[in-house]
Design a protein around this motif. Structure first.
Motif, PDB file in Angstrom:
ATOM      1  N   LEU A   1       0.830  -1.215   0.000  1.00  0.00           N
ATOM      2  CA  LEU A   1       0.000   0.000   0.000  1.00  0.00           C
ATOM      3  C   LEU A   1       0.855   1.252   0.000  1.00  0.00           C
ATOM      4  O   LEU A   1       0.527   2.246  -0.666  1.00  0.00           O
ATOM      5  N   LYS A   2       1.966   1.217   0.775  1.00  0.00           N
ATOM      6  CA  LYS A   2       2.858   2.373   0.772  1.00  0.00           C
ATOM      7  C   LYS A   2       3.437   2.608  -0.628  1.00  0.00           C
ATOM      8  O   LYS A   2       3.472   3.733  -1.121  1.00  0.00           O
ATOM      9  N   SER A   3       3.869   1.508  -1.257  1.00  0.00           N
ATOM     10  CA  SER A   3       4.422   1.624  -2.606  1.00  0.00           C
ATOM     11  C   SER A   3       3.367   2.099  -3.594  1.00  0.00           C
ATOM     12  O   SER A   3       3.608   2.973  -4.428  1.00  0.00           O
ATOM     13  N   ASN A   4       2.166   1.513  -3.466  1.00  0.00           N
ATOM     14  CA  ASN A   4       1.068   1.899  -4.359  1.00  0.00           C
ATOM     15  C   ASN A   4       0.660   3.337  -4.139  1.00  0.00           C
ATOM     16  O   ASN A   4       0.322   4.069  -5.077  1.00  0.00           O
ATOM     17  N   ASN A   5       0.662   3.757  -2.910  1.00  0.00           N
ATOM     18  CA  ASN A   5       0.299   5.127  -2.576  1.00  0.00           C
ATOM     19  C   ASN A   5       1.278   6.107  -3.212  1.00  0.00           C
ATOM     20  O   ASN A   5       0.875   7.135  -3.770  1.00  0.00           O
ATOM     21  N   GLN A   6       2.556   5.753  -3.154  1.00  0.00           N
ATOM     22  CA  GLN A   6       3.553   6.618  -3.762  1.00  0.00           C
ATOM     23  C   GLN A   6       3.384   6.672  -5.277  1.00  0.00           C
ATOM     24  O   GLN A   6       3.508   7.723  -5.908  1.00  0.00           O
ATOM     25  N   GLU A   7       3.070   5.496  -5.826  1.00  0.00           N
ATOM     26  CA  GLU A   7       2.831   5.449  -7.268  1.00  0.00           C
ATOM     27  C   GLU A   7       1.620   6.286  -7.656  1.00  0.00           C
ATOM     28  O   GLU A   7       1.624   6.985  -8.683  1.00  0.00           O
ATOM     29  N   LEU A   8       0.569   6.211  -6.839  1.00  0.00           N
ATOM     30  CA  LEU A   8      -0.620   7.026  -7.097  1.00  0.00           C
ATOM     31  C   LEU A   8      -0.301   8.506  -7.015  1.00  0.00           C
ATOM     32  O   LEU A   8      -0.801   9.314  -7.808  1.00  0.00           O
ATOM     33  N   ILE A   9       0.523   8.854  -6.022  1.00  0.00           N
ATOM     34  CA  ILE A   9       0.920  10.263  -5.889  1.00  0.00           C
ATOM     35  C   ILE A   9       1.677  10.708  -7.137  1.00  0.00           C
ATOM     36  O   ILE A   9       1.435  11.791  -7.683  1.00  0.00           O
ATOM     37  N   ASN A  10       2.586   9.824  -7.601  1.00  0.00           N
ATOM     38  CA  ASN A  10       3.342  10.155  -8.818  1.00  0.00           C
ATOM     39  C   ASN A  10       2.412  10.266 -10.022  1.00  0.00           C
ATOM     40  O   ASN A  10       2.552  11.159 -10.855  1.00  0.00           O
ATOM     41  N   ASN A  11       1.453   9.327 -10.089  1.00  0.00           N
ATOM     42  CA  ASN A  11       0.504   9.354 -11.206  1.00  0.00           C
ATOM     43  C   ASN A  11      -0.367  10.599 -11.175  1.00  0.00           C
ATOM     44  O   ASN A  11      -0.714  11.154 -12.223  1.00  0.00           O
ATOM     45  N   MET A  12      -0.729  11.010  -9.966  1.00  0.00           N
ATOM     46  CA  MET A  12      -1.532  12.238  -9.857  1.00  0.00           C
ATOM     47  C   MET A  12      -0.746  13.424 -10.399  1.00  0.00           C
ATOM     48  O   MET A  12      -1.295  14.289 -11.095  1.00  0.00           O
ATOM     49  N   GLY A  13       0.543  13.430 -10.103  1.00  0.00           N
ATOM     50  CA  GLY A  13       1.374  14.499 -10.645  1.00  0.00           C
ATOM     51  C   GLY A  13       1.439  14.436 -12.156  1.00  0.00           C
ATOM     52  O   GLY A  13       1.326  15.459 -12.850  1.00  0.00           O
ATOM     53  N   ASN A  14       1.587  13.186 -12.658  1.00  0.00           N
ATOM     54  CA  ASN A  14       1.618  13.020 -14.111  1.00  0.00           C
ATOM     55  C   ASN A  14       0.289  13.404 -14.742  1.00  0.00           C
ATOM     56  O   ASN A  14       0.243  14.001 -15.816  1.00  0.00           O
ATOM     57  N   LEU A  15      -0.814  13.007 -14.057  1.00  0.00           N
ATOM     58  CA  LEU A  15      -2.140  13.347 -14.580  1.00  0.00           C
ATOM     59  C   LEU A  15      -2.356  14.850 -14.600  1.00  0.00           C
ATOM     60  O   LEU A  15      -2.990  15.387 -15.507  1.00  0.00           O
ATOM     61  N   THR A  16      -1.823  15.498 -13.599  1.00  0.00           N
ATOM     62  CA  THR A  16      -1.943  16.966 -13.579  1.00  0.00           C
ATOM     63  C   THR A  16      -1.231  17.562 -14.782  1.00  0.00           C
ATOM     64  O   THR A  16      -1.751  18.453 -15.467  1.00  0.00           O
ATOM     65  N   THR A  17      -0.023  17.011 -15.056  1.00  0.00           N
ATOM     66  CA  THR A  17       0.727  17.490 -16.220  1.00  0.00           C
ATOM     67  C   THR A  17      -0.010  17.162 -17.510  1.00  0.00           C
ATOM     68  O   THR A  17      -0.139  18.005 -18.401  1.00  0.00           O
ATOM     69  N   LEU A  18      -0.506  15.896 -17.574  1.00  0.00           N
ATOM     70  CA  LEU A  18      -1.241  15.491 -18.766  1.00  0.00           C
ATOM     71  C   LEU A  18      -2.513  16.295 -18.949  1.00  0.00           C
ATOM     72  O   LEU A  18      -2.892  16.646 -20.065  1.00  0.00           O
ATOM     73  N   SER A  19      -3.204  16.566 -17.843  1.00  0.00           N
ATOM     74  CA  SER A  19      -4.441  17.350 -17.922  1.00  0.00           C
ATOM     75  C   SER A  19      -4.157  18.740 -18.460  1.00  0.00           C
ATOM     76  O   SER A  19      -4.905  19.281 -19.264  1.00  0.00           O
ATOM     77  N   SER A  20      -3.043  19.305 -18.000  1.00  0.00           N
ATOM     78  CA  SER A  20      -2.671  20.631 -18.479  1.00  0.00           C
ATOM     79  C   SER A  20      -2.365  20.593 -19.971  1.00  0.00           C
ATOM     80  O   SER A  20      -2.845  21.426 -20.743  1.00  0.00           O
ATOM     81  N   LYS A  21      -1.578  19.550 -20.378  1.00  0.00           N
ATOM     82  CA  LYS A  21      -1.269  19.420 -21.799  1.00  0.00           C
ATOM     83  C   LYS A  21      -2.521  19.088 -22.601  1.00  0.00           C
ATOM     84  O   LYS A  21      -2.706  19.582 -23.705  1.00  0.00           O
ATOM     85  N   GLY A  22      -3.382  18.234 -22.004  1.00  0.00           N
ATOM     86  CA  GLY A  22      -4.621  17.878 -22.688  1.00  0.00           C
ATOM     87  C   GLY A  22      -5.505  19.098 -22.917  1.00  0.00           C
ATOM     88  O   GLY A  22      -6.115  19.250 -23.974  1.00  0.00           O
ATOM     89  N   ALA A  23      -5.570  19.945 -21.897  1.00  0.00           N
ATOM     90  CA  ALA A  23      -6.366  21.166 -22.032  1.00  0.00           C
ATOM     91  C   ALA A  23      -5.806  22.058 -23.133  1.00  0.00           C
ATOM     92  O   ALA A  23      -6.549  22.633 -23.937  1.00  0.00           O
ATOM     93  N   GLN A  24      -4.465  22.140 -23.189  1.00  0.00           N
ATOM     94  CA  GLN A  24      -3.839  22.943 -24.233  1.00  0.00           C
ATOM     95  C   GLN A  24      -4.114  22.350 -25.614  1.00  0.00           C
ATOM     96  O   GLN A  24      -4.435  23.082 -26.563  1.00  0.00           O
TER      97      GLN A  24
END
Length: 283
Positions: free
Chosen positions: A69-92
């Motif tokens: 769960l700790k590892s998965n949680n960190q991965e989710l946190i990383n993915n959220m960061g990536n999704l934020t970046t992707l969302s920004s690029k997607g919006a553009q």
């Protein structure tokens, strides 16, 4: 006396034997009780050992799950960061796509507007031609519009004698009416096409139907230029011989001269540019 002594000894031995058996029974009872307690304690010990082993196994499982769960949680946190970046690029990208679609839609509207204007001019041209040529037999002259191009097809029996490229007087009257219309439509160029049937030419002066169709086209062009002042820069003479027939059964229909009225390319682009400046389109 001896009997008394022996009796006393017997009583003593009997009493001693009775006491020993009672102690033995007591000891035996206590031993059994102790054995029962030992057995009970052994069962409880084994149960505790089993529970300890089970608890240790569950603890290991929970520790593994916790680590996952700790590892998965960190991965989710990383993915959220990536999704934020992707969302920004997607919006553009979405914004760029919308802008592109708007530009394409605007271009299509402008082209449609230009085509509508061209069609309006063609309609006006057709109406003018029909107005001046309307009293002629429909079999001798036909006016049509195909894919934005106006066609005037004139039967050769109105224009030429059989096998000849000399224009008849009746033909000059028809050409004069056509010239009047095209002179009033300076936004158009046109091409004069000579067509023959597939009967080989045997006149002797010309080589074949290619020559005959070319001579007929140039004869029409010369009359329009010399007799009716049509600008020669607007005209093209073309020979088609017998290779573009309109009928497979009636050869007479294939012997014709066709005037193809073409909108000037630069004029058409000017229509588009004018459409781009139209406030109604640029809203």
């Amino acid at each position: 006396m001896n009997k008394i002594i022996l009796g006393c000894l017997g009583v003593t031995l009997l009493l001693s034997s009775c006491v020993s058996q009672k102690k033995y029974a007591d000891l035996e009872a206590k031993s059994k009780e102790t054995q029962d307690l030992l057995n009970s304690a052994t069962v409880k010990l084994n149960t505790c050992l089993e529970e300890k082993a089970s608890a240790s196994s569950r603890l290991k499982t929970l520790e593994d799950q916790n680590a996952f769960l700790k590892s998965n949680n960190q991965e989710l946190i990383n993915n959220m960061g990536n999704l934020t970046t992707l969302s920004s690029k997607g919006a553009q990208n979405l914004e760029k796509s919308l802008e592109s679609l708007q530009e394409k839609d605007l271009t299509i509207r402008k082209l449609n507007d230009a085509i509508t204007r061209r069609d309006s001019v063609n309609l006006s041209l057709v109406q003018s031609l029909k107005g001046v040529l309307g009293n002629l037999d429909d079999e001798d002259i036909q006016i049509s519009v195909e894919k934005g191009v106006v066609f005037v097809s004139i039967s050769d029996k109105l224009l030429f004698s059989s096998g000849s490229y000399n224009v008849t007087n009746r033909a000059k009257e028809v050409l004069g009416k056509v010239a009047k219309v095209v002179n009033n439509k300076p936004d158009f160029d046109f091409m004069v096409e000579g067509h023959t049937d597939d009967v080989p030419y045997n006149g002797g002066i010309l080589l074949d139907n290619w020559d005959l169709s070319a001579k007929r086209a140039t004869a029409i062009v010369r009359i329009l230029q010399n007799d009716y002042n049509v600008d020669p820069k607007r005209m093209t003479a073309a020979a088609r011989s017998s290779y573009v027939p309109v009928s497979t059964t009636d050869k007479a229909k294939n012997r014709r001269t066709r005037i193809v009225v073409l909108p000037k390319i630069d004029q058409f682009y000017e229509m588009i540019e004018e459409g781009m400046k139209d406030p109604a389109i640029n809203k």
